[in-house]
Scaffold this motif. Structure first.
Motif, PDB file in Angstrom:
ATOM      1  N   THR A  61       4.458  -0.048   3.130  1.00 11.59           N
ATOM      2  CA  THR A  61       3.823   0.426   1.917  1.00 11.59           C
ATOM      3  C   THR A  61       3.129  -1.156   1.736  1.00 11.59           C
ATOM      4  OG1 THR A  61       5.891  -1.831   1.227  1.00 11.59           O
ATOM      5  CG2 THR A  61       5.977   0.736   1.042  1.00 11.59           C
ATOM      6  N   TRP A  62       1.926  -1.117   0.628  1.00 12.02           N
ATOM      7  CA  TRP A  62       0.570  -2.321   0.368  1.00 12.02           C
ATOM      8  C   TRP A  62       1.902  -3.762  -0.234  1.00 12.02           C
ATOM      9  CZ3 TRP A  62      -3.412  -3.244   2.291  1.00 12.02           C
ATOM     10  CH2 TRP A  62      -4.734  -2.091   2.370  1.00 12.02           C
ATOM     11  N   SER A  63       2.952  -3.787  -0.910  1.00 10.93           N
ATOM     12  CA  SER A  63       3.985  -4.285  -1.506  1.00 10.93           C
ATOM     13  C   SER A  63       3.804  -5.187  -0.754  1.00 10.93           C
ATOM     14  CB  SER A  63       4.898  -4.140  -2.122  1.00 10.93           C
ATOM     15  OG  SER A  63       5.914  -3.358  -1.698  1.00 10.93           O
ATOM     16  N   TYR A  64       4.891  -4.273   0.712  1.00  9.28           N
ATOM     17  CA  TYR A  64       4.436  -5.634   2.014  1.00  9.28           C
ATOM     18  C   TYR A  64       3.782  -6.666   2.156  1.00  9.28           C
ATOM     19  CZ  TYR A  64       7.793  -6.084   6.113  1.00  9.28           C
ATOM     20  OH  TYR A  64       7.665  -6.417   7.117  1.00  9.28           O
ATOM     21  N   TRP A  65       2.729  -5.885   2.539  1.00 10.52           N
ATOM     22  CA  TRP A  65       1.964  -7.134   3.087  1.00 10.52           C
ATOM     23  C   TRP A  65       1.203  -7.822   1.874  1.00 10.52           C
ATOM     24  CZ3 TRP A  65       2.179  -5.968   7.560  1.00 10.52           C
ATOM     25  CH2 TRP A  65       1.502  -4.226   8.057  1.00 10.52           C
TER      26      TRP A  65
END
Length: 309
Positions: A61-65
């Motif tokens: 997920t982009w939120s993780y990065w």
């Protein structure tokens, strides 16, 4: 499992390695040899073995990065800005201050601690982050340091590519992800060898780190080292935790892994980069030592906040 029981084996082995080196039980050659073995064989085997383990699943997920690298960027910026206000700090030195304030000790401390805290649930997000963390952080630091060296963008890209191609951790991450995508699961003798080497990674890494701490001089620049340690152990993980839990939405294990990853002490790569460019070597070395000595206390606090106590 309490927070203390999670970190006690990790930092206990570091203390034993440090005491063994301090008393002469382990020589510098043993410390160097263990470090090379961990970096070139044991951790690569652990990475490949984990990524090819049946049943290991996870999502990207982009939120993780954004949560992790947003926090890293904030800590890096703060470290560099503080350095520019100190007399005698060059542009390269300011970059190294920021890099040290945001570069986690992932291989020697992060992997053992996070796997101890989150087990299988944390394995996929841990190695996923590790795969991006190494090239992105090292790449940014190298680009910023060499920006005033007169080298073209192509030359810098080629140099970074050569460095990564020779890095066993990066190569192992590539092999592990390729095998995972291809659906290849090592079995028999291959699995036994991979697991045999991988099982030695944590203990050998922690002993090597502890023994290596005797080389660093904490009194070189204690105030500066404390500032970098504070940014690394408090500001970096706090920013990541706020982004991961308050701004974005992600599985609890992902938020916890990202926060603990950020909460690790200053990474050895910061010291190696300082040595390579002959800038701020003493300060960065002191920061590695100070942050490692303080990490047991701050890690317990972060584990408690994350509900792993």
């Amino acid at each position: 499992m309490t927070a203390v029981s999670i970190i006690a084996p990790v930092f206990g082995i570091i203390v034993i390695g440090w005491a063994a080196a301090l008393t002469g039980l382990l020589s510098e050659r043993v410390s160097d040899g263990l470090s090379e073995y961990v970096f070139a064989i044991a951790v690569p085997a652990l990475i490949i073995g984990t990524l090819t383990r049946p049943g290991l699943t996870g999502e990207v997920t982009w939120s993780y990065w954004l949560a992790y690298f947003g926090g890293a960027g904030l800590s890096w910026l703060a470290g560099s800005l503080i350095a520019t206000r100190r007399a005698g700090i060059s542009r390269q030195g300011a970059v190294l201050h920021g890099f040290a304030a945001s570069q986690s000790n992932t291989i020697f401390v992060g992997v053992p601690t996070i796997l101890q805290a989150y087990g299988e649930a944390g394995a996929f997000p841990l190695f996923l982050l590790l795969a991006v963390h190494l090239p992105l952080m090292m790449g940014c630091a190298t680009f910023l340091i060499e920006a005033e060296g007169g080298r073209s963008l192509v030359q810098r890209l080629r140099g970074l590519g050569r460095v990564l191609a020779k890095n066993p951790i990066f190569v192992a991450l590539g092999i592990g992800m390729a095998l995972r995508l291809a659906g290849v699961v090592p079995t028999g003798v291959a699995r036994s060898l991979i697991d045999g080497f991988g099982s030695t990674a944590s203990t050998c890494a922690l002993v090597a780190l502890g023994a290596g701490l005797t080389r660093y001089k904490v009194l070189f620049d204690l105030p500066g080292a404390l500032v970098i340690a504070g940014l690394k152990l408090v500001v970096h993980p706090l920013a990541v935790w706020l982004l991961a839990t308050k701004l974005f939405t992600m599985p609890p294990a992902y938020a916890g892994v990202a926060t603990l990853f950020a909460a690790m002490p200053v990474g050895i790569n910061a010291y190696l980069l300082a040595v390579r460019y002959r800038a701020e070597t003493g300060l960065v070395a002191a920061s590695v030592l100070v942050s490692t000595l303080l990490a047991p206390v701050t890690t317990v606090l972060w584990l408690t906040l994350l509900g792993r106590a």
